[in-house]
Design a protein around this motif. Structure first.
Motif, PDB file in Angstrom:
ATOM      1  N   UNK A  95      -4.754  10.976   1.252  1.00  0.00           N
ATOM      2  CA  UNK A  95      -4.871  10.035   0.134  1.00  0.00           C
ATOM      3  C   UNK A  95      -6.347   9.686  -0.019  1.00  0.00           C
ATOM      4  N   UNK A  96      -6.975  10.175  -1.072  1.00  0.00           N
ATOM      5  CA  UNK A  96      -8.409   9.965  -1.266  1.00  0.00           C
ATOM      6  C   UNK A  96      -8.797   8.505  -1.314  1.00  0.00           C
ATOM      7  N   UNK A  97      -7.947   7.662  -1.891  1.00  0.00           N
ATOM      8  CA  UNK A  97      -8.254   6.232  -2.004  1.00  0.00           C
ATOM      9  C   UNK A  97      -8.300   5.596  -0.613  1.00  0.00           C
ATOM     10  N   UNK A  98      -7.328   5.927   0.244  1.00  0.00           N
ATOM     11  CA  UNK A  98      -7.304   5.367   1.589  1.00  0.00           C
ATOM     12  C   UNK A  98      -8.398   5.976   2.458  1.00  0.00           C
ATOM     13  N   UNK A  99      -8.623   7.270   2.275  1.00  0.00           N
ATOM     14  CA  UNK A  99      -9.674   7.939   3.049  1.00  0.00           C
ATOM     15  C   UNK A  99     -11.044   7.337   2.730  1.00  0.00           C
ATOM     16  N   UNK A 100     -11.235   6.981   1.494  1.00  0.00           N
ATOM     17  CA  UNK A 100     -12.502   6.338   1.088  1.00  0.00           C
ATOM     18  C   UNK A 100     -12.664   4.993   1.789  1.00  0.00           C
TER      19      UNK A 100
ATOM     20  N   UNK B 195       0.837  -1.195   0.000  1.00  0.00           N
ATOM     21  CA  UNK B 195       0.000   0.000   0.000  1.00  0.00           C
ATOM     22  C   UNK B 195       0.876   1.251   0.000  1.00  0.00           C
ATOM     23  N   UNK B 196       0.530   2.204  -0.814  1.00  0.00           N
ATOM     24  CA  UNK B 196       1.282   3.453  -0.909  1.00  0.00           C
ATOM     25  C   UNK B 196       0.417   4.612  -0.433  1.00  0.00           C
ATOM     26  N   UNK B 197       1.054   5.535   0.289  1.00  0.00           N
ATOM     27  CA  UNK B 197       0.373   6.727   0.788  1.00  0.00           C
ATOM     28  C   UNK B 197       0.746   7.899  -0.117  1.00  0.00           C
TER      29      UNK B 197
ATOM     30  N   UNK C 286     -15.254  18.795   2.193  1.00  0.00           N
ATOM     31  CA  UNK C 286     -16.699  18.991   2.056  1.00  0.00           C
ATOM     32  C   UNK C 286     -17.228  18.257   0.816  1.00  0.00           C
ATOM     33  N   UNK C 287     -16.567  18.493  -0.317  1.00  0.00           N
ATOM     34  CA  UNK C 287     -16.995  17.823  -1.550  1.00  0.00           C
ATOM     35  C   UNK C 287     -16.732  16.326  -1.482  1.00  0.00           C
ATOM     36  N   UNK C 288     -15.596  15.959  -0.904  1.00  0.00           N
ATOM     37  CA  UNK C 288     -15.213  14.546  -0.830  1.00  0.00           C
ATOM     38  C   UNK C 288     -16.263  13.756  -0.045  1.00  0.00           C
TER      39      UNK C 288
END
Length: 393
Positions: free
Chosen positions: A282-287, A238-240, A248-250
């Protein structure tokens, strides 16, 4: 005597074909089923219908040369592996070289041909073809074994680092077997019903069965995704990759997705306060964090109730707080819930892999943040995630 081999003689001279047939049928070591063709057209047609073990091919035919026939055999009959022995009325070294380059196994001159020479040549190319086939299969098996060994070694290395190799492997098998059985059974039942009685069902019932198939298929896909994601983390792949994110939008987009899973008995609250700007993540990890926590809040609130999501911004960190009024988690089990495949003893028939919180925790830690959980049986669960606006990791 060994098993019978199918041999095709391609030669426009009937007398030559008769001689080859006589020579070969006298072979004390090998028996043959002999086919004959006096033209390239007939030969190619035979090769398309019958799998030959060896081909005797005359270099000069009325409609094309032996070399041209070789090209057609390669192009038109791609699955043929029959070895070819080229026969010619006169020795020609250049022709022999060309033939060998095109894959001919042997090259014989007719006027020097004797029974034992032809018999030995045919037996040799058959044996060579057998050995080549065995070698090819052995190499393929070795390649597959090496691939499997490499994959197993990677998995083992990751699991050994956690000192839970055997238990982990057993848990994966048990989880996949158990979690796939019920949704797969539902899919098969719905599909079978539609197949047998689809024309008799009204549109509403058809849609109901299709929704069952879609819902269960999505669940199975999520299970596979969770296993793949967790395996990546275990293998340290996994990469950060932080970048500026408009929280807000996310979160607005993700919440819209999750609201589709809510039932009429759920009441959803979404609140934002403080300074949430200036966040890098990281949007992918935050998701992964958010989807797993929200999915748990909805799933473990089967009787509905309030689900609250609060995003709180500070000067150097952001906090998101997810709270539900679901079944809760026994106190003695809460300390282990961030371990893979760990589930509360009170989940009953609620599906799940026990990977959601483990994945969320890893994603939080990659951000340099912290995750905590508090819960009471029958009163719900609250999860708080704290992330720095700019990770130092």
């Amino acid at each position: 005597m060994s098993d019978t081999r199918t041999l095709l003689i391609i030669d426009d001279c009937a007398e030559d074909r008769r001689i080859y047939r006589r020579y070969l049928l006298k072979d004390p070591h090998q028996s043959y089923q002999i086919l004959e063709a006096d033209s390239a057209k007939d030969a190619l047609a035979l090769c398309q219908k019958i799998l030959c073990d060896v081909i005797l091919l005359d270099f000069n035919l009325p409609d094309m040369t032996g070399l041209e026939i070789l090209d057609h055999l390669t192009q038109q009959i791609s699955d043929t592996n029959a070895p070819v022995i080229m026969l010619t009325g006169q020795g020609d070294e250049a022709v022999a070289v060309q033939a060998m380059k095109k894959g001919v196994q042997d090259y014989l001159v007719k006027q020097h041909l004797k029974p034992d020479v032809l018999q030995l040549a045919v037996r040799n190319v058959i044996q060579h073809s057998q050995l080549q086939s065995v070698l090819t299969k052995t190499k393929e098996r070795q390649r597959l074994i090496i691939q499997q060994a490499e994959l197993l070694a990677q998995t083992q290395a990751a699991l050994i680092n956690e000192q839970k190799l055997n238990a982990f492997k057993s848990q994966i098998i048990a989880t996949v077997s158990y979690e796939y059985r019920t949704p797969l059974s539902s899919i098969l039942t719905a599909a079978s019903t539609l197949k047998q009685y689809g024309e008799k069902l009204d549109e509403c019932k058809q849609q109901k069965f299709l929704q069952i198939i879609e819902h269960k298929a999505r669940y199975m896909a999520k299970l596979v995704d969770d296993l793949l994601v967790f395996n990546q983390f275990e293998l340290n792949k996994a990469q950060f990759k932080p970048q500026p994110l408009n929280l807000y939008h996310f979160f607005s987009g993700l919440i819209e997705e999750q609201q589709e899973k809510l039932s009429d008995s759920h009441h959803f609250v979404y609140e934002i306060s403080g300074n949430y700007k200036g966040f890098w993540g990281d949007g992918r990890l935050l998701r992964q964090i958010f989807v797993n926590l929200m999915s748990n809040a909805i799933k473990f609130s089967p009787d509905g109730g309030s689900i609250q999501f609060h995003l709180i911004g500070g000067e150097s960190q952001v906090i998101f707080d997810i709270k539900d009024e679901g079944i809760g988690i026994p106190i003695r089990e809460q300390k282990n819930l961030f371990q893979p495949f760990c589930r509360g003893s009170n989940v009953d028939a609620i599906p799940g892999t026990g990977l959601g919180l483990a994945i969320a925790k890893i994603c939080v830690e990659l951000h340099g943040g912290d995750i905590t959980l508090e819960s009471q049986m029958g009163k719900g669960t609250r999860v708080i995630v704290t992330l720095p606006k700019r990770s130092s990791i």
